[in-house]
Design an enzyme around this catalytic site. Sequence first.
Site, PDB file in Angstrom:
ATOM      1  CB  SER A  43      45.260  -5.107 -30.463  1.00 19.55           C
ATOM      2  OG  SER A  43      44.696  -5.209 -29.204  1.00 19.55           O
ATOM      3  CB  THR A  45      40.436  -8.172 -29.847  1.00 22.24           C
ATOM      4  OG1 THR A  45      40.183  -9.235 -30.603  1.00 22.24           O
ATOM      5  CG2 THR A  45      39.236  -8.639 -28.583  1.00 22.24           C
ATOM      6  CB  CYS A  46      42.570  -4.086 -27.150  1.00 23.28           C
ATOM      7  SG  CYS A  46      43.236  -5.671 -26.329  1.00 23.28           S
ATOM      8  CB  THR A  47      40.244  -0.890 -30.676  1.00 23.27           C
ATOM      9  OG1 THR A  47      41.560  -0.579 -30.786  1.00 23.27           O
ATOM     10  CG2 THR A  47      39.548   0.418 -30.882  1.00 23.27           C
ATOM     11  CG  LEU A  50      39.423  -0.458 -23.435  1.00 23.05           C
ATOM     12  CD1 LEU A  50      39.674  -2.070 -23.256  1.00 23.05           C
ATOM     13  CD2 LEU A  50      40.566   0.351 -23.212  1.00 23.05           C
TER      14      LEU A  50
END
Length: 156
Positions: A43, A45-47, A50
């Site tokens: 996704s 935002t998660c990418t 991280l």
Amino acid sequence: MALENDTQAPDFELLNQYGETVRLSDFRGRKAVALVFFPLAFSGTCTGELCELRDNLGLFADHRVELLAISVDSKFTLRAWAEQEGYGFSLLADFWPHGEIAKEYGVFLPEKGIANRATFLIDERGIIRASFITAPGEARSIEAYRAALDRLPAHV
């Protein structure tokens, strides 16, 4: 409700993206741990979050902190994502029972079936020393990590 600071972090045993078993207790007496819950691999935002952690791994190494990221994705999904993005830290699969560890830490969102964005900094004794959670859709900043790491007690 999320676990509070100055409480014992629940131990867990999960598989990482390579199928290796990772236990929180394996770090006790050796290293502090940054436990980073995130909703879903691949996704946007998660990418972004991280990748920012990947680009700042030295910050965690300088504080002798092991970075562990956790989502409800399978180890296979996490491996594909880690290889695509070049993540050099463990991604842990809280896949089955679904979200069990996120529930123990009080950050599972049952109506969505995912973990909230929550970070717990756990000292070498297994005590939560700092934590922060952002609203759904809101990324955590590297500055929040810096501030929390600076408050972490020196290693035992």
